[in-house]
Design an enzyme around this catalytic site. Structure first.
Site, PDB file in Angstrom:
ATOM      1  N   TYR A 217     -35.070 -83.486 -17.287  1.00  0.00           N
ATOM      2  CA  TYR A 217     -34.025 -82.582 -16.462  1.00  0.00           C
ATOM      3  C   TYR A 217     -34.602 -81.075 -16.502  1.00  0.00           C
ATOM      4  CZ  TYR A 217     -30.088 -79.409 -16.151  1.00  0.00           C
ATOM      5  OH  TYR A 217     -29.358 -78.344 -15.487  1.00  0.00           O
TER       6      TYR A 217
HETATM    7  O1  LIG Z   1     -27.841 -74.092 -19.658  1.00  0.00           O
HETATM    8  C1  LIG Z   1     -28.588 -75.178 -19.465  1.00  0.00           C
HETATM    9  O2  LIG Z   1     -29.584 -74.890 -19.103  1.00  0.00           O
HETATM   10  C2  LIG Z   1     -28.064 -76.539 -19.893  1.00  0.00           C
HETATM   11  O3  LIG Z   1     -26.838 -76.213 -20.491  1.00  0.00           O
HETATM   12  C3  LIG Z   1     -26.383 -77.417 -20.987  1.00  0.00           C
HETATM   13  O4  LIG Z   1     -27.204 -78.112 -21.921  1.00  0.00           O
HETATM   14  P1  LIG Z   1     -27.302 -77.726 -23.346  1.00  0.00           P
HETATM   15  O5  LIG Z   1     -27.414 -76.238 -23.617  1.00  0.00           O
HETATM   16  O6  LIG Z   1     -27.884 -78.676 -24.232  1.00  0.00           O
HETATM   17  O7  LIG Z   1     -25.522 -77.913 -23.639  1.00  0.00           O
HETATM   18  P2  LIG Z   1     -24.816 -78.949 -24.623  1.00  0.00           P
HETATM   19  O8  LIG Z   1     -25.293 -80.449 -24.376  1.00  0.00           O
HETATM   20  O9  LIG Z   1     -23.237 -78.686 -24.541  1.00  0.00           O
HETATM   21  O10 LIG Z   1     -25.483 -78.541 -26.203  1.00  0.00           O
HETATM   22  C4  LIG Z   1     -25.261 -77.252 -26.815  1.00  0.00           C
HETATM   23  C5  LIG Z   1     -25.791 -77.365 -27.998  1.00  0.00           C
HETATM   24  O11 LIG Z   1     -25.026 -78.461 -28.958  1.00  0.00           O
HETATM   25  C6  LIG Z   1     -26.006 -79.056 -29.690  1.00  0.00           C
HETATM   26  N1  LIG Z   1     -25.416 -80.605 -29.404  1.00  0.00           N
HETATM   27  C7  LIG Z   1     -25.142 -81.415 -28.759  1.00  0.00           C
HETATM   28  C8  LIG Z   1     -24.495 -82.533 -28.796  1.00  0.00           C
HETATM   29  C9  LIG Z   1     -23.978 -83.008 -29.911  1.00  0.00           C
HETATM   30  O12 LIG Z   1     -23.732 -83.962 -30.216  1.00  0.00           O
HETATM   31  N2  LIG Z   1     -24.462 -82.268 -31.038  1.00  0.00           N
HETATM   32  C10 LIG Z   1     -24.834 -80.939 -30.944  1.00  0.00           C
HETATM   33  O13 LIG Z   1     -25.331 -80.210 -32.089  1.00  0.00           O
HETATM   34  C11 LIG Z   1     -27.093 -79.261 -28.717  1.00  0.00           C
HETATM   35  O14 LIG Z   1     -28.369 -79.455 -29.472  1.00  0.00           O
HETATM   36  C12 LIG Z   1     -27.202 -77.828 -28.334  1.00  0.00           C
HETATM   37  O15 LIG Z   1     -27.826 -76.935 -29.117  1.00  0.00           O
HETATM   38  C13 LIG Z   1     -26.072 -78.443 -19.688  1.00  0.00           C
HETATM   39  O16 LIG Z   1     -25.554 -79.655 -20.168  1.00  0.00           O
HETATM   40  C14 LIG Z   1     -26.969 -78.532 -18.813  1.00  0.00           C
HETATM   41  O17 LIG Z   1     -26.826 -79.132 -17.921  1.00  0.00           O
HETATM   42  C15 LIG Z   1     -27.669 -77.055 -18.450  1.00  0.00           C
HETATM   43  O18 LIG Z   1     -28.614 -77.005 -17.611  1.00  0.00           O
END
Ligand SMILES: O=C(O)[C@H]1O[C@H](OP(=O)(O)OP(=O)(O)OC[C@H]2O[C@@H](n3ccc(=O)[nH]c3=O)[C@H](O)[C@@H]2O)[C@H](O)[C@@H](O)[C@@H]1O
Length: 412
Positions: A217
């Site tokens: 991504y």
């Molecule tokens: O800012 C960005 O660049 C990205 O932000 C998000 O990605 P992410 O930060 O990974 O957001 P989440 O999927 O909501 O995860 C947030 C946090 O929760 C954690 N998480 C996620 C899912 C889960 O089941 N458990 C968990 O602890 C992840 O490791 C992460 O640290 C978006 O999904 C992307 O499309 C975007 O581009």
């Protein structure tokens, strides 16, 4: 007291009429595509009536206003930005492929709200060169806000080609149309904080290295930054890339952690909380949707003109990249505690070591450049923003004092 529509779409100050009964009557079915096949819905387009609707939607109702083609208009950020532009009198035409990466009925609900405000959304894919050309034939768009993308960091391992399809091939098709349009529009598009990848220098600045992506991504978003640069360099397109930092809020994306945690907590199901090296908490610079909308609109307002015509560059055009974050990282366990407080339900946490699936341990934006150039100034902290999200979530999915209401499916 804020009106219902302000609560539903807090990024859009003022009064929009929303059909309360219809927007509420909706059930949530699943988080996102369970197979590695994304369905791209195809729809017919063209004809006198269709063109009339497009032109009507693109009409500008303020002096020095713009007419903006918003891609991904039925998406989370796209729907909010479209409404904010329309609200202040700009012309807006949306395009969205309504794929099933996550529950398309949520996208349909957003579309319904936009339609109610006179925004027409074309059902189609940015890979459809004929459709995009037709849109530019019909309207001389002054700006393109490209928010159509395959989002999600971890899903890239399941379905890599969907990222190439939307974030690379689709982007190129769109830029080809922009470069050939006369006059050329200015382009603002969504990059991602994920381009910082394994960068350890904090906070992340636009000048930091972005050549170590941790996920496909991120790699496709980084590729987008290079691709848009060539269109700026060769064809004189004005380009602004926005690195969004984990955007959240009402009408958000069900695949994101804050959203799926909320659903599981309410259903009494466990949530998986990832932990980094040495059991360190993961952290994100969570950014509220209203702040992001202001950054997007500020980018459009300051984008400067494209300089090409007839597909040829006539002079240098702006090429800009900005972080749009909150400058205040919060750990994932803290996010969970805030949700517990707002939902008044205890979460069942399951701590798991972060799988090697593209995640990064933390993000933290330096926003001084956006502050200087766009007047960007985020004002919503995570607790306040999540309160608004939870309020929306409970009303949208029909929760009433802890009980799930039985609601009919809304038919569009
Ligand atoms: O800012 C960005 O660049 C990205 O932000 C998000 O990605 P992410 O930060 O990974 O957001 P989440 O999927 O909501 O995860 C947030 C946090 O929760 C954690 N998480 C996620 C899912 C889960 O089941 N458990 C968990 O602890 C992840 O490791 C992460 O640290 C978006 O999904 C992307 O499309 C975007 O581009």
């Amino acid at each position: 007291m804020p009106s219902l529509e302000d609560e539903l779409f807090p990024s859009t100050p003022g009064k929009f009429k929303i059909d309360r009964a219809n927007t509420m009557n909706r059930q949530f079915h699943r988080c996102f595509a369970s197979t590695s096949t994304i369905r791209y819905f195809t729809a017919s387009w063209g004809g006198i009536q269709w063109e009339k609707q497009i032109r009507h939607s693109a009409q500008i109702h303020r002096s020095n206003g713009m007419s903006v083609l918003v891609t991904g208009a039925a998406g989370f950020v796209g729907s909010h930005v479209s409404l904010a532009l329309k609200k202040r009198g700009d012309g807006v035409v949306g395009i969205d492929n309504f794929n099933n990466y996550y529950d398309p009925s949520l996208k349909r609900a957003r579309k319904y709200l936009l339609n109610n405000q006179g925004i027409f959304i074309v059902e189609g894919d940015i890979n459809d060169a004929r459709l995009i050309a037709k849109l530019f034939d019909t309207v001389a768009f002054t700006h393109v806000m490209n928010l159509a993308a395959q989002a999600g960091v971890r899903y890239a391992m399941e379905n890599p080609h969907s990222y190439v399809h939307s974030n690379i091939a689709g982007l190129v098709t769109l830029l080809e149309a922009c470069k050939s349009a006369n006059p050329q529009p200015s382009v603002v598009w969504a990059s991602s904080s994920s381009v910082y990848g394994l960068n350890e220098k904090v906070p992340f600045s636009e000048t930091d290295r972005t050549d170590q992506p941790a996920s496909l991504y991120a790699a496709t978003k980084k590729a987008g930054e290079e691709i848009t640069h060539t269109y700026n360099h060769i064809y004189g397109l004005s380009i602004t890339g926005l690195r969004f930092f984990t955007v959240y809020g009402p009408w958000g994306r069900p695949d994101m952690a804050y959203f799926s945690f909320t659903r599981n907590i309410l259903q009494g199901k466990p949530i998986t909380v990832y932990r980094g090296k040495d059991r360190a908490d993961l952290a994100r610079d969570f950014t509220f949707i209203d702040d992001i909308v202001k950054g997007c609109v500020g980018s459009l307002d300051t984008s400067g003109k494209s300089t090409g015509s007839g597909g040829k560059k006539r002079g240098p055009a702006p090429y800009r990249i900005f972080n749009l974050g909150n400058t205040s990282p919060v750990t994932v366990p803290t996010l969970v505690s805030i949700l517990e407080r707002h939902l008044k339900v205890k979460a069942k946490r399951k701590f798991v070591d972060m799988p090697g699936n593209g995640d990064v341990p933390f993000t933290h934006a330096n926003i001084s450049l956006a502050q200087r150039e766009l007047g960007y100034k985020p004002t919503t902290d995570l607790a306040t923003g999540l309160k608004k999200f939870v309020k929306w979530y409970l009303s949208y999915y029909g929760y009433n004092h802890g009980k799930r209401c039985k609601l009919d499916l809304f038919i569009y």
